[in-house]
Design a protein around this motif. Sequence first.
Motif: not given
Length: 190
Positions: A108-121, A142-146
């Motif tokens: 699944t594409s997670t592009d919609h989360l780019q620059n919107k999530v500070d921390t991923i656990v 996770a590294i690409e998004i956080a």
Amino acid sequence: MRLKNLESELQVVAGFDKPKIQLEQYCTTPHLAARMLYTAHTVYDDIESKVIADFGCGCGILSIAANLLDSNYNLALDIDNDALQIAKENCSEFEVDVEFILADLISTSTDHLQNKVDTIVMNPPFGTKNNEGIDIIFLKKAIEIATTSVYSLHKSSTREYIREKAKNWGVECEVLAEMKFDIPMMYKIH
């Protein structure tokens, strides 16, 4: 909130009724969840007032812990609708707000989360059930998004490999703790 209070609160989080071995569904213990999130919160200031995503949320214990530590907004993603239902029920019991997303993090594409999530656990699947490397796929995604940090549980035997991957990806990798993850005998293979 103090560490012992956080761990005590998390003791009542319900686990899987029928865990799925192919998804490596093992519940993160209250002990591990509390220490992981408490460290991210108190040492690194990566929880309070932050947007948190819980990758492979399972029963939702990491999302609940983040909420109890005053995160601003929480997303919980999992490939399994049954797991999301348990997480929803757990979060309802704690009266915490979490946005639940049914998603296969591999396809699944997670592009919609780019620059919107500070921390991923996350406590990703370790890749022991015909899904070798899935933990690294979760970590890379996770590294690409956080925008700030990623906190992830991994087998100690993969530590050097993960450090090498982090170096290749151009990110800093730090082992915060080595803890024992007791896996209960929940499947026939045990």
